[in-house]
Motif scaffolding. Structure first.
Motif, PDB file in Angstrom:
ATOM      1  N   THR A 186       0.805  -1.078  -0.158  1.00 62.53           N
ATOM      2  CA  THR A 186       0.011  -0.065  -0.073  1.00 62.53           C
ATOM      3  C   THR A 186       0.972   1.127  -0.003  1.00 62.53           C
ATOM      4  O   THR A 186       2.111   1.202   0.926  1.00 62.53           O
ATOM      5  N   PRO A 187       0.634   2.286  -0.815  1.00 66.95           N
ATOM      6  CA  PRO A 187       1.446   3.392  -0.994  1.00 66.95           C
ATOM      7  C   PRO A 187       1.153   4.324   0.434  1.00 66.95           C
ATOM      8  O   PRO A 187       0.258   4.350   0.953  1.00 66.95           O
ATOM      9  N   GLY A 188       2.154   5.110   0.476  1.00 69.45           N
ATOM     10  CA  GLY A 188       1.965   6.299   1.445  1.00 69.45           C
ATOM     11  C   GLY A 188       0.910   7.272   1.158  1.00 69.45           C
ATOM     12  O   GLY A 188       0.383   7.440  -0.083  1.00 69.45           O
ATOM     13  N   VAL A 189       0.500   7.931   2.046  1.00 68.47           N
ATOM     14  CA  VAL A 189      -0.753   8.964   1.930  1.00 68.47           C
ATOM     15  C   VAL A 189      -0.274  10.285   2.083  1.00 68.47           C
ATOM     16  O   VAL A 189       0.379  10.509   3.256  1.00 68.47           O
ATOM     17  N   VAL A 190      -0.790  11.234   1.433  1.00 67.20           N
ATOM     18  CA  VAL A 190      -0.775  12.667   1.717  1.00 67.20           C
ATOM     19  C   VAL A 190      -2.152  12.763   1.916  1.00 67.20           C
ATOM     20  O   VAL A 190      -3.049  12.773   1.366  1.00 67.20           O
ATOM     21  N   ARG A 191      -2.383  13.356   3.115  1.00 62.72           N
ATOM     22  CA  ARG A 191      -3.902  14.061   3.713  1.00 62.72           C
ATOM     23  C   ARG A 191      -3.899  15.452   3.621  1.00 62.72           C
ATOM     24  O   ARG A 191      -3.193  16.150   4.455  1.00 62.72           O
ATOM     25  N   VAL A 192      -4.645  15.977   2.941  1.00 62.43           N
ATOM     26  CA  VAL A 192      -4.619  17.452   2.683  1.00 62.43           C
ATOM     27  C   VAL A 192      -5.778  17.948   3.570  1.00 62.43           C
ATOM     28  O   VAL A 192      -6.930  17.503   3.699  1.00 62.43           O
ATOM     29  N   GLU A 193      -5.313  18.915   4.641  1.00 66.22           N
ATOM     30  CA  GLU A 193      -6.146  19.439   5.727  1.00 66.22           C
ATOM     31  C   GLU A 193      -6.962  20.796   5.224  1.00 66.22           C
ATOM     32  O   GLU A 193      -8.135  20.902   5.315  1.00 66.22           O
ATOM     33  N   GLU A 194      -6.212  21.607   4.378  1.00 67.15           N
ATOM     34  CA  GLU A 194      -6.827  22.699   3.712  1.00 67.15           C
ATOM     35  C   GLU A 194      -6.056  23.121   2.580  1.00 67.15           C
ATOM     36  O   GLU A 194      -4.681  23.033   2.580  1.00 67.15           O
ATOM     37  N   LEU A 195      -6.616  23.440   1.671  1.00 70.89           N
ATOM     38  CA  LEU A 195      -5.928  24.092   0.490  1.00 70.89           C
ATOM     39  C   LEU A 195      -6.818  25.391  -0.120  1.00 70.89           C
ATOM     40  O   LEU A 195      -7.814  25.450  -0.385  1.00 70.89           O
ATOM     41  N   GLU A 196      -6.059  26.559  -0.136  1.00 67.85           N
ATOM     42  CA  GLU A 196      -6.781  27.854  -0.353  1.00 67.85           C
ATOM     43  C   GLU A 196      -5.620  28.447  -1.541  1.00 67.85           C
ATOM     44  O   GLU A 196      -4.574  28.299  -1.571  1.00 67.85           O
ATOM     45  N   ALA A 197      -6.585  29.034  -2.570  1.00 72.69           N
ATOM     46  CA  ALA A 197      -5.660  29.501  -3.472  1.00 72.69           C
ATOM     47  C   ALA A 197      -6.427  30.761  -4.319  1.00 72.69           C
ATOM     48  O   ALA A 197      -7.659  30.715  -4.110  1.00 72.69           O
ATOM     49  N   ASP A 198      -5.573  31.732  -4.920  1.00 68.91           N
ATOM     50  CA  ASP A 198      -6.073  32.926  -5.504  1.00 68.91           C
ATOM     51  C   ASP A 198      -7.057  32.515  -6.643  1.00 68.91           C
ATOM     52  O   ASP A 198      -8.126  33.019  -7.014  1.00 68.91           O
ATOM     53  N   GLY A 199      -6.756  31.311  -7.447  1.00 67.14           N
ATOM     54  CA  GLY A 199      -7.280  30.963  -8.676  1.00 67.14           C
ATOM     55  C   GLY A 199      -7.118  29.706  -8.897  1.00 67.14           C
ATOM     56  O   GLY A 199      -6.351  28.891  -8.197  1.00 67.14           O
ATOM     57  N   PRO A 200      -7.488  29.045 -10.306  1.00 62.94           N
ATOM     58  CA  PRO A 200      -7.406  27.650 -10.529  1.00 62.94           C
ATOM     59  C   PRO A 200      -5.987  27.283 -10.807  1.00 62.94           C
ATOM     60  O   PRO A 200      -5.531  26.295 -10.652  1.00 62.94           O
ATOM     61  N   ALA A 201      -5.163  28.368 -11.670  1.00 55.78           N
ATOM     62  CA  ALA A 201      -3.699  28.093 -11.895  1.00 55.78           C
ATOM     63  C   ALA A 201      -2.944  27.971 -10.543  1.00 55.78           C
ATOM     64  O   ALA A 201      -2.108  27.100 -10.447  1.00 55.78           O
ATOM     65  N   GLU A 202      -3.259  28.855  -9.569  1.00 57.39           N
ATOM     66  CA  GLU A 202      -2.613  28.603  -8.328  1.00 57.39           C
ATOM     67  C   GLU A 202      -2.860  27.239  -7.570  1.00 57.39           C
ATOM     68  O   GLU A 202      -2.098  26.751  -7.008  1.00 57.39           O
ATOM     69  N   ALA A 203      -4.199  27.123  -7.581  1.00 60.79           N
ATOM     70  CA  ALA A 203      -4.643  25.744  -7.083  1.00 60.79           C
ATOM     71  C   ALA A 203      -4.044  24.766  -7.683  1.00 60.79           C
ATOM     72  O   ALA A 203      -3.416  23.559  -6.999  1.00 60.79           O
ATOM     73  N   ALA A 204      -3.829  24.647  -9.110  1.00 59.68           N
ATOM     74  CA  ALA A 204      -3.116  23.530  -9.854  1.00 59.68           C
ATOM     75  C   ALA A 204      -1.804  23.335  -9.526  1.00 59.68           C
ATOM     76  O   ALA A 204      -1.068  22.344  -9.345  1.00 59.68           O
TER      77      ALA A 204
END
Length: 410
Positions: free
Chosen positions: A236-254
């Motif tokens: 089973t692979p390692g996991v990244v758990r995202v608690e929060e993600l905020e960004a100005d727009g879609p390119a920044e979120a990408a």
């Protein structure tokens, strides 16, 4: 007040230990000493209501003093209900009803028009006038290969931020995002440190301490995440758990999502409680790589003072409707009222005119922040439309650019 043999009154600080013992009994928990101390310290500053059968504490509820964003960038005081507990020996004896009545009365006296909570059992709170005020989605990304996106990520540099200094950087940015999306509570520096950036995750000891990655300078977005090693034997692979993600727009979120999916020795990125209108699934070039695995009611909302709550939000289009509102728990809200509102004005007053729409307090709570449409409730048979087009008119007025969303549990 008295509920049969039970007395409902303020719970003194000297009874906090008893209240915690009751809550841990009800929720089947045995938290670590550090978490117990955190709960104890938090409760010292909250509104506390106890239910006593003689000298025995048989019910408990507490409320945080929050400020909640409402449509249009406004703010309202909100009581964040938590630790709601009734002893198993006193269930179905009106204890919870008594505590709710006391809470609503206190909120009314203090000028707090909203109560919100995260429901451990969704079936309980509708009868007290709560409706789902926001929804969340769980997103899972297959990170065994680079994230394929239809939009090029923002090229500005990313940097890791020491969690100890993160509140000073992230706090002002988050405050700027709150006004654009309803349902978000203001965060103090203590809230950042004690709820968001704690060393150990409360629900999983195997997760790493929090990591913070920031995009650009000045800040254009950030993500808070934790990692967990995989199991080689189980493959089973390692996991990244995202608690929060905020960004100005879609390119920044990408750019942030691309970073999270490229972390070495991991193969799954899991983000719980994302906005239901998060653009990530639309940005994915391969929808099999980015999957929405569940959608669920998140923050439940109760309008204690309907007029004050409606007056505080903005209106996207003109509306003139007569509402016949049923509210058994807060009689002052109940009755027939003419709502006249537009981007330029607001009026909500009793009327003897025939109703255009009949609805319950819980359904008004569900549409207040924009989580649910009036017409959806109409199609479900939960709202009655007496004047054709009234539901559509109210929907247009309640419309928001972004769906309500929060991941701040309490």
């Amino acid at each position: 007040m008295n509920v049969r043999s039970v007395q409902i009154r303020e719970l003194p600080e000297s009874d906090i230990e008893r209240a915690l013992a009751l809550a841990y009994l009800v929720f089947h928990e045995s938290p670590r000493d550090q978490l117990r101390e955190h709960h104890r310290a938090a409760l010292a500053g909250l509104l506390r209501i106890g239910a006593y059968d003689g000298a025995e504490l048989v019910g408990f509820a507490a409320a945080h003093p929050f400020s909640l964003s409402v449509p249009g960038g406004g703010e309202l005081p909100c009581a964040g209900l938590t630790f709601v507990s009734v002893a198993p020996t006193h269930r179905r004896r009106g204890v919870l009803s008594g505590m709710m009545t006391e809470l609503f009365a206190r909120c009314a006296r203090r000028g707090v028009p909203l109560v919100a909570l995260w429901a451990s059992e969704a079936s309980i709170y509708g009868r007290f006038g709560f409706g789902p005020g926001s929804y969340g989605a769980t997103v899972e990304i297959d990170a065994r290969r680079p994230l394929a996106l239809r939009l090029p990520p923002d090229p500005r540099p990313l940097r890791l931020v020491d969690p100890a200094s993160a509140p000073a950087l992230l706090g002002p940015y988050f405050e700027g995002t709150r006004s654009g999306r309803p349902g978000r509570q203001a965060r103090t520096e203590a809230w950042w440190r004690e709820e968001w950036l704690v060393e150990k995750a409360e629900d999983d000891d195997e997760l790493s301490p929090p990591r913070v990655v920031a995009l650009g300078d000045p800040l254009a977005g950030y993500a808070i995440y934790r990692t967990k090693a995989g199991d080689e034997d189980a493959r089973t692979p390692g996991v990244v758990r995202v608690e929060e993600l905020e960004a100005d727009g879609p390119a920044e979120a990408a750019a942030l999502w691309s970073y999270l999916t490229a972390i070495d020795l991991t193969g799954t990125v899991r983000a719980w409680g994302r906005p239901v209108d998060d653009p990530l699934p639309l940005l994915a070039a391969d929808r099999d790589q980015v999957r929405v695995t569940e959608s669920f009611p998140a923050l439940w909302v109760r309008l204690v003072d309907v007029r004050a709550a409606l007056a505080a939000r903005t209106w996207a289009a003109p509306v003139d409707v007569v509402l016949d509102l049923r509210d058994e728990r807060v009689p002052g809200n109940a009755g027939r009222f003419r709502l006249i509102a537009s981007p330029d004005g607001f009026s909500y007053a009793p009327t003897a005119d025939a109703p255009d729409l009949s609805l319950e307090a819980r359904d008004l709570a569900s549409v207040y922040l924009g989580a649910t449409s009036v017409r959806a409730l109409l199609r479900a048979g939960l709202i009655a439309e007496h004047k054709p087009g009234a539901a559509a008119m109210l929907d247009a007025a309640l419309s928001t650019d972004l769906r309500p969303h929060t991941v701040d549990g309490f």
